[in-house]
Structure formats: structure tokens, C-alpha cells
Design an enzyme around this catalytic site. Structure first.
Site, PDB file in Angstrom:
ATOM      1  N   LEU B  65       0.835  -1.079  -0.082  1.00 52.80           N
ATOM      2  CA  LEU B  65      -0.035   0.066  -0.019  1.00 52.80           C
ATOM      3  C   LEU B  65       0.871   1.222  -0.016  1.00 52.80           C
ATOM      4  O   LEU B  65       2.018   1.194   0.383  1.00 52.80           O
ATOM      5  CB  LEU B  65      -0.805  -0.264   1.118  1.00 52.80           C
ATOM      6  N   PRO B  66       0.380   2.327  -0.414  1.00 51.66           N
ATOM      7  CA  PRO B  66       1.064   3.543  -0.475  1.00 51.66           C
ATOM      8  C   PRO B  66       1.867   4.245   0.782  1.00 51.66           C
ATOM      9  O   PRO B  66       2.806   4.778   0.697  1.00 51.66           O
ATOM     10  CB  PRO B  66       0.130   4.710  -1.229  1.00 51.66           C
ATOM     11  N   THR B  96       6.026   0.527   2.586  1.00 54.65           N
ATOM     12  CA  THR B  96       7.168   1.187   2.930  1.00 54.65           C
ATOM     13  C   THR B  96       6.396   2.382   4.173  1.00 54.65           C
ATOM     14  O   THR B  96       5.768   3.371   3.585  1.00 54.65           O
ATOM     15  CB  THR B  96       7.842   1.955   2.137  1.00 54.65           C
ATOM     16  N   LYS B 171      15.225  -0.044   6.052  1.00 55.97           N
ATOM     17  CA  LYS B 171      14.971   0.581   4.680  1.00 55.97           C
ATOM     18  C   LYS B 171      15.164   2.041   4.820  1.00 55.97           C
ATOM     19  O   LYS B 171      15.873   2.844   4.153  1.00 55.97           O
ATOM     20  CB  LYS B 171      13.665   0.345   4.120  1.00 55.97           C
ATOM     21  N   LYS B 246       9.501  11.035   0.358  1.00 51.42           N
ATOM     22  CA  LYS B 246       8.673  10.369   1.345  1.00 51.42           C
ATOM     23  C   LYS B 246       9.501   9.665   2.390  1.00 51.42           C
ATOM     24  O   LYS B 246       9.290   9.620   3.541  1.00 51.42           O
ATOM     25  CB  LYS B 246       7.967   9.336   0.403  1.00 51.42           C
TER      26      LYS B 246
END
Lengths: 297, 297, 297, 297
Positions: B65-66, B96, B171, B246
Site C-alpha cells: 500500500l502507498p 514502506t 529501509k 517520502k
């Protein structure tokens, strides 16, 4: 080859030793008599002064000096090398200075028939002793060809970076990036560990991913990750923070001259400067991570 | 294996395709009907809604998902997965997002008997299509062992980063360092070239020295240095600048939560934000070098 | 008083005019013959060279030069002022240079019996013409007392900042803070307007609150807020961005010498440098707000 | 007027006291029973819960809460104010939160017939006690006219900043600029003193020149310059560094939403965060100067 060598400091002394071991004849000069005496015991001849070196029958003169002002004085001063050196003698300056000065001195030398190279090094005192320095060399092709075998007696990686001054440019650009990525590594490692990761696991992920850099895979600032790194010995030895500040100063000064912005480079300079200000300038530059760790090591 | 898959965007769609190719039975859901239709033509079954997925006899549900708000809604919403999924069904979120949210959702899932992993990826849409993604995975050892073969159908590098949320931490830390070192690379390359060096020679020096990083040896932002890098195709494709913004936003937010400073990370975020502000957010993030080049490519 | 005046540029020329209007006798020198001719039409005498000024019967010599290298050359050069000036002649340097050079020159002058002040100005060409400059003066008390009436012919605010070099320190510190707060003002105004506020209302709130500064209440960078500010005339006139870059360069250089960090100061220098790099160096420094406005004015 | 008041913390308690002194009838609520008891001794009525306030016959409800999550919960929660308040009751939120949340809550309130203002304050606990707060108010003109007399019982400067959310925008923009100029002041004062100036003389020059700002003329971070500033009492009292970090966090978050860069604002946030990280978060924010002084005061 008959070689004059000026500047027997922490770097210059072992470089001169390696030239002697390789069979060259050395005439040496330094303001520190003890350093000269030591070189003499290794087989060098002591010069009475700069003029004594440049008026002898040397083929090549190598200088290894602390900063641009010394280079300027030794080469361009009233009693400096250029005032006395015979036409045709080769010149190599291995000091780390700004490219503008390097180019000015090289141009003055060339004008009077002395081909000159700038050849700053990386590898630290360890590399100087082991003869494994990297030389970043700026100057003419044929001059590079002439100098290479001599430099190879002191280092193992001899890179031609282009015209005069480019050796300085290459070192300056590399070290600016190094100074930035080390702080990046310090922030990434500290944040990751603060958020719950094991430092070795985190370094493992980064080193096989896109964050990989020399500052994480070879010289990781987080203690316990890379056995041979200064972070495992209290940030002693290695590449001193004050030297990193000097190199970043050269980069921001060159950027000012070139009217080129270096936003991260300037910030890095100030962050190291802040650590030095608090008394840590003598530690390895990776000690910048102390700013980001709860319990400074 | 019977798998539910939620989120068929640029990344999720090819990941689902690879699972289908590997022989798994997929029930899929996305708000975009066209994406669902395409998956159905590849052999997937369309779910009527979230509840339809979680009440079926799936063993595993994967979400892609975004952003955190979508993860929160899909898992924790009134009609979300946790409200309907059977005890024992495995959950993997490959979105993420920030580690705090990842940990909260995983804890809620564990509380009701659903083991959950966070498993964000790197490798981009190219890696998703080729099945060569890297998965950074946070969660229990046995759960990692269970999920690994399935993840291996979509990626080739499956790394266990520790407990729940650590996939996100890894990450985030890696990408923050990437975002910093890319700007460092842009400044170093631009300054060196402005001072007279050839970009390929400069990259050569850096890549064999201490400034070496992925941003110089694999993805160099200076045009003409690395053939396969976005800098050689007008900064198209690759890893979009807005995605980097982001990720840096996740890092600075996590740092705020952890009360940890990230000075360079925050500066990097703003510098990319400034480029995006001027309309370049859709380019590859290495286009940050435009800020430092006289004639933008 | 018989005064020698060296340096008839944008600032020096109107300063010399005001001294002539006040009834002093001036002998002037500049490399630009047109500037000298103009001063002569206003009543000055042209000197043949530096020596011609310093060997005359002047009581006081004032210099107004572009940078430290010119100050060094005019005072310390082989044919410079100190080589020829009579013992007892007073010296005032109004150039903006680094404090270290100012102190070195003043010490050399004092050694040979010439009391010297550093007296950099603020107020720009407008203040120079109107005789309303501010002088920030470093040097001995009695020397300040001697010079004050003369400086008062060119300015209205004459501040004694302490010993030699302190005039330069005061200007440098003030302008560094100015450079920082202007960017702060640009960011605060732009963010506030982007979030929906009217710029005049926002300036009104800030100017009666703790964000208040000269950059918001007198020289607001947002167009339409302060009628007399450069932001209302396309950022022309005022204090040129390249001059601000020069002053920030003096500050970061002094900080390097003092081993003092100036994190915001260095960042400000780079941000202005980036705007100059893109071709805006000739605009007023408040044009830095273009970086933050959707449609640059 | 019959007023409901929610949130009796360091700020809310004295604000409520001032309303009581002005003759209003107050029904109060706080999770901290001691705070409620104290208000009751001053004449307030204790509410049993949020519902007890909103279902009474109050004309106006004022909230003073720590952060956006509390505002969201108190207004929009299942048992929150909007679920029970009578149509037409006026609402004022004086919490300092992000403008996006303020606008969302105000829109939801307006939709159901409750006019709402955002009215964050400046002036600290001292201003709250003395009734001299500044209110920055966002919302409709007539609603502002209605609320002004009540706010005037708690403050002396009531500014209408425009539509809903603009009170938050104004405070955020002002405080971001404050946070930046304070660090600028710290760097300028420290550098000037390190270069040999007396701090009072330096402040005198700056305060009559273009570097002038509230952080130098009213709240100078250098000890000994402004008698009433926290720098003269060990940086105690005043505006806590952690509150400044919170406000800068609101600004950078709003900037992210608006896709607007705030380079200096983000750097300031990190520099304060670094000081807080080292344990100084409870000091006045002007203690940032400790980073730049040889002997921290």
C-alpha cells in the site's frame, strides 16, 4: 636518481625513507634538525638550506609541506626554490593545498623551465610507512610518465588526474564526499540502532544495498561493526578530524572561487568544526558519531 | 499456497504476477478495477472486498500500500483485515511506512493470533517485474522462516532485520544514507568538474578511494559516467525524487519520535523538496545534481 | 584638515564628496582616471601615485578598497603607504575585510608610528551619498576621538567597537546574522502564505511578536509588504547578493581561524551562493525568497 | 457568560483563573483531578466528563490541549465534543497544533452548526498568569468579533489572522523564524566575542543595525547582555527547548504537506533536537548558544 626532499614530517619522513630504500640518493631539508638527523642515519645527505638543494645536481625535488602558505614560501619566497633551481629540474609537490595555489606555482615553475606536478596523497601515515600511498597527480603526460616510477617507490596507486592542479582537485572532491558520507553513515547507523536494530545487522543490510559506502563497509563509525576501524579503538589513529576540517576548508574555499555551491560540504565542515571546538579535533574523524550516540564511546 | 494480495499498484501488480507464475492461488483486491481485471486474466480470483479475502481459507495475506494511513485503514479499520481474518492466518505488509505504525499493527495482529511481518522492498518497479527485489523483513524467526520461500518468488535477497518493525527501520536508515550520499556525490562531482577535471577521471579516482559509494560507482549523477544510470537518460525512470522525499520524511519523523538528531538527513529532505517545489519531483532523485550544474541536462 | 583619500568607487566617491563639502582639503587616488577627474571637478587634488599622497603634508589618509588583497597591497606593498608615509599621519581603512588582516596592518602601522583605525561602514551607496553611513570603528580610544568628527562628515552613526579589528568583527557578526535572518524571513513568509495567510497580515503578526527582525519589519523580502523594500522593485538596488556572499565568506573564514562553528552562517553562505550560481548575484540579497516562491517576482 | 473549559495544564489553569476573575461562569474538565479541584476552589464547576460540558447550557467551549492527537480525540472522538454539543455553541481551540488538523476540526464543527476558532497563544506561563497573552486567531469575522472580549480577559493582544487554521499558521511561521534567528544570534554573538569583542558592545551595534531582532534586543542568548533574559539565570524558565522543537516540527510537517522547502527551519529543528538529545531539552531554547561557547554557562 638524485633527489632533493623537503619536509620530513609525519608523512614526509617515511616517504623519504622509502625512496632511500629504493636506492635513490637523497638530499633533505627540514626546519626540524632531529628529523634531518634521522634521515641522515638512513643514508640521506643534509642540505644547508633550500638553496643548497636546488643548486646541487638533483634531477628532481619533492616537497611535502603542511599548507599552502608553506608551499608558497618554499617555492616562491625570496630565497625559495624557484629563485635558485636549475632549469630542467623536475618538481613534485605532494602537499595537500588548494588547486589555485598549486596552479599558480606550477605555472611559475613552467615559465622558467621547471616541469612541475602536484601529487597529494591519501593513505595516511600507515600508507606512507608501508609505501602503499595513493598519489593523485596533476600535470603534463610526459611529466607524469617521468615521475611515476619514483612515486611507485612510495605508493602503489598512482593516478593521473589531468593538468596541473587536478591532483589537488581530485583529492579535495574525494575527501569532501568522504566527509559528507561519514556523517550520513553516523546518522543512519545511530538512527537505526536507536529504533531498535542491531548495528551489525544494519551495517549488513546497508553494505549490500544502495546506502553502501566506504564509510559503512570499511570504516564504519559505529563501534563493533568493522574490527579494523578506529571506532573499535576509541577513535584513535586513522584520519584526524582536524585534517578533515582542513580538507573541507579547501573544498569550500575552492567552491567560493569557482562560485559553485557546496551545501552539504559546508555543513559537514561546520559539524566537524563543532566537534573540534568541543575538544575532539585530535580523534579520528569518524568520532563525529559521538554527536549521535547516547553514551559517547 | 492460497494467498490474499491487497494493493495492485506499480509495485504490487508485478509482485502478484510473480506469485501466480510460481504456482500460488491468489485472491486479490484493489480499489482500481482495471488492476484487478488484469490480475484476473493472469489467473487470480477477484475478491469482493477486504472481508472476502480474510474470511476465505487463505493461509497468508500480503499487502502493498502507498502509505501508513492506508495500512492503518486496511488492517485496523472498522471493516479491516483484523476484524475478519481467521486466527492463524499469516500477514505480510510490504508497504514502506514508519516503524512505529508497523509495530503497532503487528502487535495488534499478534494479540489476536495472526503472526505478522513487515517486509518493505527495494529494487523499484524493475525489480518487482524481474522478481529480483530485496526484502527487508522484521518479525519472529519462525515467521521469517515460513515467509521466506514465498518472498523468494518475488525477490532474490531476503534479509531478516530483527523484530517487528525492523524491516522498516533498515529501509529507512539505508535510504536516508542514500539520499545524503547522492547529494554529496552531486556536490563532489560538480565541484571537481567546475575546477577542471574530466568527470570520468574524477569518478575513477573516487571509486577507488574513500569517497566511493553506490551513488558514485553504480548510479553516478553526472551524465556520461555510468552508462546505465538515469543521468544518462535525462533522469527518467529510476527512483523518483518524490519517493525519496517520502522516505526522508519517514526518517526525520522517526528521528523526532526517537528524539535523535539527523542533521544531514533533514537537510537532504529539504534540498530534494526544493527541487520538487520547482517541478522536478517526477525525475529520478539523482537529478538533484541539476542544482549544481551550469547547464541542467 | 588635509586628507588623503584612496579608492573612489561606488562607496568611496560619494564619501570623498561629502568630505569636500565639509571643507576638507583632499588629495585623491584611484586607478580609474575618470573617478579621479570627477573628484577634481568637486575640488580635490589628484595625486600621482600612492607615494604622492603619503609624502605630502596630509594629517590623515582614508582608504576605501574592495577586498583584503587590495588593502594588503596598498598598505604593505613595496611602494605602499607604510613605506612612504610620515610618522604620525593618521590612517583609517573603511574597506570591509577580515579582522585578521585588519589587525596585522594596524599593528604594522602602529609599529612605525602611524595610529590606524578600521572603520567599515553599513548603509550602502544611498547612505554614502546622503552622508548617513554607520561606521563601526576599531582602534585606540584617543584615535577614535580624533577621527570621529571627520567620520561624522560622512555618516551619522559612529560606533566605537573596541581595539583594532573590532570594527570588522562587528560588521561581520551583524551581517552574518542579517544573512541568516533574511533567509529565515523568506522561509517563514513563504510558508505562511503557502498555508493560506495574507502576507501583510502575517508580517503584521511577526512584527509585533518574537519573530520580529529588521528583515521582516524594514526590508521584508515578500513583495507588497514594505513599500520601500527592494522586494517592491524587482529586487534591484539595495545590498547586492554577491556582497552578502563576500561578507558571509569573511565570517566563515574568521570562524575557521577562531576554530568556532557557524553552522547557520555557513549554510546561509551556500544558499546565497546557489542563487548567485543560477545568475541572480546582482540582485538584492532579499531575492533569496525566489527559492521559496512558486512564481518568482 | 457560561463557558466550558477543557484542559487545565500549565497554560490552561491560569487562563481559566483569569476568566473566573473576569466574572464568567466556568464548567471545567481535565483528566488531572487535582487541577480540577484547584479550579473549583477558584469558583469553577467540575464537569463529570466531556459530555457533561457540551450538553450543559454553555455558550462557549474553550480547549487548551497538548497536541493534535488530543484535539482530535476531544473534538472528534466517539464521546467527543462534536458528538454531544448543542448546535450554535461557540468553540475555541487554543492548543498549538498543525493547521491541517485545525482546519479539519473547524470544518466538521461548522458542518454541524458550531462556529469554531483556532486561537493559539504566545507569551508562556507568565503571560497566561498575567493575562497578557497574545492570541493569534483564525476563523470568520463575526466569530472573531464574538470571541474577542472573552479572549481579552486572558490576553492583551488579540490578532485576527484570517480564515480557520490561520491562527496556527501565524504562530508556526513566527516561531519558525524565532527558532532560526535565535541560532543566528547565538552564532553571531559567539563568533564576535571569540574574535575579541565585548558582548554588550556587540549587542549594541547589532541592535541599532540590520542584524537587529527580538533574539538580540529582547532575549539575547549571551549571558550578561539583557538582564531579564533566561541567559542571565542559567537558561531556566522562558520558552522550553522541547516546546521549540515541537513548534519547528509543526512547521516542517506543514511544509511537507504544502510541498514547500524550509531549509533553515529544518536545520534549526535538528540543532535544537541535538541539544535536547544531550539532555538540555528542559532549558530555555536560547541555551542553544551552549553549542557555541567555550565554557557553557
Amino acid at each position: 636518481m638524485k633527489i632533493g626532499f623537503i619536509g620530513l614530517g609525519n608523512m614526509g619522513a617515511p616517504m623519504a625513507s622509502n625512496l632511500l630504500k629504493a636506492g635513490h640518493e637523497l638530499t633533505v631539508f627540514d626546519l626540524d634538525q632531529a628529523a634531518v638527523d634521522k634521515a641522515v642515519t638512513e643514508g640521506a645527505t643534509a642540505a644547508d638550506g633550500l638553496g643548497d638543494i636546488s643548486t646541487g645536481d638533483v634531477e628532481l625535488i619533492i616537497t611535502m609541506l603542511p599548507a599552502a602558505q608553506h608551499v608558497r614560501s618554499v617555492y616562491l619566497g625570496e630565497d625559495g626554490l624557484l629563485a635558485s633551481v636549475a632549469r630542467g629540474v623536475h618538481l613534485i609537490d605532494s602537499s595537500t593545498i588548494d588547486p589555485m595555489t598549486a596552479r599558480e606555482v606550477a605555472a611559475r615553475a613552467a615559465d622558467q623551465g621547471n616541469p612541475m606536478l602536484d601529487a597529494p596523497v591519501s593513505g595516511g601515515t600507515g600508507g606512507a610507512q608501508a609505501g602503499t600511498l595513493t598519489f593523485m597527480v596533476g600535470g603534463e603526460d610526459e611529466e607524469f610518465a617521468f615521475a611515476r616510477p619514483v612515486l611507485a617507490n612510495m605508493g602503489k596507486n598512482i593516478v593521473h588526474c589531468g593538468a596541473a592542479g587536478n591532483g589537488q582537485v581530485a583529492k579535495m572532491a574525494n575527501n569532501m564526499l568522504l566527509g559528507i558520507s561519514m556523517i550520513g553513515a553516523a546518522e543512519a547507523m545511530s538512527l537505526g540502532v536507536a529504533m531498535g536494530m542491531d548495528p551489525e545487522v544494519l551495517a549488513g543490510v546497508i553494505n549490500t544495498s544502495s546506502g553502501r559506502c566506504w564509510s559503512t563497509d570499511t570504516y564504519n563509525p559505529y563501534p563493533g561493526v568493522i574490527e579494523t576501524a578506529p571506532s573499535n579503538r576509541g577513535y584513535t589513529g586513522g584520519f584526524g578530524m582536524d585534517l578533515m576540517i582542513k580538507d573541507l576548508g579547501l573544498a569550500t574555499e575552492a567552491a567560493k572561487t569557482a562560485r559553485q555551491p557546496v551545501i552539504m560540504g559546508a555543513l559537514a565542515q561546520q559539524l566537524y568544526q563543532g566537534m573540534s571546538f568541543e575538544g575532539h579535533g585530535g580523534l579520528d574523524f569518524s568520532a563525529i558519531i559521538k554527536r549521535y550516540l547516547k553514551e559517547p564511546e
